[in-house]
Design an enzyme around this catalytic site. Structure first.
Site, PDB file in Angstrom:
ATOM      1  N   HIS A  55     -24.390 -26.742 -44.200  1.00 50.87           N
ATOM      2  CA  HIS A  55     -23.132 -27.176 -44.819  1.00 50.87           C
ATOM      3  C   HIS A  55     -23.141 -28.687 -44.958  1.00 50.87           C
ATOM      4  O   HIS A  55     -24.053 -29.358 -44.483  1.00 50.87           O
ATOM      5  CB  HIS A  55     -21.927 -26.650 -44.037  1.00 50.87           C
ATOM      6  CG  HIS A  55     -21.766 -27.197 -42.653  1.00 50.87           C
ATOM      7  ND1 HIS A  55     -22.682 -26.965 -41.645  1.00 50.87           N
ATOM      8  CD2 HIS A  55     -20.800 -27.965 -42.091  1.00 50.87           C
ATOM      9  CE1 HIS A  55     -22.266 -27.561 -40.528  1.00 50.87           C
ATOM     10  NE2 HIS A  55     -21.129 -28.176 -40.780  1.00 50.87           N
ATOM     11  N   ASP A  59     -22.962 -34.836 -39.895  1.00 48.58           N
ATOM     12  CA  ASP A  59     -23.825 -34.645 -38.725  1.00 48.58           C
ATOM     13  C   ASP A  59     -24.904 -33.583 -38.971  1.00 48.58           C
ATOM     14  O   ASP A  59     -25.731 -33.313 -38.097  1.00 48.58           O
ATOM     15  CB  ASP A  59     -22.993 -34.319 -37.460  1.00 48.58           C
ATOM     16  CG  ASP A  59     -22.118 -33.095 -37.607  1.00 48.58           C
ATOM     17  OD1 ASP A  59     -21.618 -32.831 -38.711  1.00 48.58           O
ATOM     18  OD2 ASP A  59     -21.930 -32.379 -36.600  1.00 48.58           O
ATOM     19  N   ASP A 132     -22.489 -24.362 -38.070  1.00 51.28           N
ATOM     20  CA  ASP A 132     -21.227 -24.420 -37.318  1.00 51.28           C
ATOM     21  C   ASP A 132     -20.361 -23.182 -37.552  1.00 51.28           C
ATOM     22  O   ASP A 132     -19.135 -23.252 -37.499  1.00 51.28           O
ATOM     23  CB  ASP A 132     -20.447 -25.682 -37.705  1.00 51.28           C
ATOM     24  CG  ASP A 132     -21.134 -26.955 -37.229  1.00 51.28           C
ATOM     25  OD1 ASP A 132     -22.167 -26.862 -36.545  1.00 51.28           O
ATOM     26  OD2 ASP A 132     -20.623 -28.043 -37.545  1.00 51.28           O
ATOM     27  N   HIS A 170     -24.577 -26.854 -32.534  1.00 51.85           N
ATOM     28  CA  HIS A 170     -24.115 -27.776 -31.482  1.00 51.85           C
ATOM     29  C   HIS A 170     -24.311 -27.206 -30.082  1.00 51.85           C
ATOM     30  O   HIS A 170     -24.264 -25.993 -29.877  1.00 51.85           O
ATOM     31  CB  HIS A 170     -22.621 -28.074 -31.640  1.00 51.85           C
ATOM     32  CG  HIS A 170     -22.278 -28.948 -32.805  1.00 51.85           C
ATOM     33  ND1 HIS A 170     -22.211 -30.324 -32.720  1.00 51.85           N
ATOM     34  CD2 HIS A 170     -21.986 -28.629 -34.091  1.00 51.85           C
ATOM     35  CE1 HIS A 170     -21.875 -30.823 -33.899  1.00 51.85           C
ATOM     36  NE2 HIS A 170     -21.738 -29.811 -34.750  1.00 51.85           N
TER      37      HIS A 170
HETATM   38 FE   LIG Z   1     -19.616 -29.017 -39.290  1.00 50.23          FE
END
Ligand SMILES: [Fe+2]
Length: 240
Positions: A55, A59, A132, A170
């Protein structure tokens, strides 16, 4: 050939992944930073062949332009976010298959965190790169989509083989586990997983990959029995 997956921790708590295929060629997933990725590539003698983005968030894409210029490689990302992803070469959508360096990746659209978010499924490595959308014991925040959209995306992930290894974007596992325990206090699998997580973290090791099977036992967002419960959980987590 079974691809080898390398985990490169970047920024504060992001993961960039390198999928190594034939002849040390590698695909780079979500390079949100250049220096640690480049130094890992050099140390391991890898040859970048492609960049893939799940996406458009910085980051996950901030290293795109530099790495593309340095290695002269294409960048693949969600077609629905083509105007937002720096230096994108080709947009992809549900059902597309990317083949490079003997590695095949199927595109699964998993919106909710962002409207165009995609995940990459590699059957050869039994691995899902889900950015994410799904985290260990958690899921992405609804930054662009709504709960129903993310709920349906997670349903697609739940239909993959239970032994699928989840490579998420993450290192949020410990904090997610605290929430999981708060909303599902009688579930014995959560403290069990938390114990493993504590061991990994105390050895400075990532808590992923984790199997989908373990997530089905411990992740409250995958265990939500319907959309109403999921929506409530997602809202509660925002204020936890
Ligand atoms: Fe994100």
């Amino acid at each position: 050939m079974t691809p080898v997956i390398h985990i490169v921790p970047i920024l504060r708590d992001n993961f960039c992944f390198l999928i190594e295929g034939a002849d040390k060629a590698c695909l780079i997933i979500d390079p949100g930073q250049v220096v640690p990725v480049e130094s890992y590539i050099k140390t391991h003698g890898l040859h970048p062949a492609m960049i893939l983005n799940t996406h458009h968030h910085a980051d996950h894409v901030a290293g795109n332009a530099d790495l593309k210029a340095r290695y002269n490689i294409p960048i693949i990302g969600p077609a629905a976010e083509s105007t937002k992803i720096p230096a994108l070469t080709k947009g992809v959508k549900e059902g597309d298959v990317i083949e490079e360096a003997g590695i095949q990746l199927s595109i699964i659209e998993t919106p909710g965190h962002t409207n165009g978010h995609v995940s990459f499924y590699c059957a050869q490595a039994n691995a899902l790169f889900c950015g994410d959308t799904l985290f260990s014991m958690g899921c992405g925040r609804l930054i662009e989509g709504n709960a129903e959209i993310l709920y349906n995306a997670l349903k697609k992930i739940k239909s993959l083989p239970p032994q699928t290894l989840i490579y998420c974007g993450h290192e949020y596992t410990e904090a997610n586990g605290k929430f999981a325990l708060a909303v599902d206090p009688q579930n014995p699998d959560i403290p069990k997983r938390m114990k493993e997580v504590a061991t990994y973290l105390s050895n400075s090791m990532p808590t992923i990959p984790v199997t989908l099977e373990t997530e089905m036992k411990t992740n409250p967002f995958l265990r939500a029995i319907n959309l109403r419960v999921f929506t409530e959980l997602r809202a509660q987590k925002d204020h936890f």
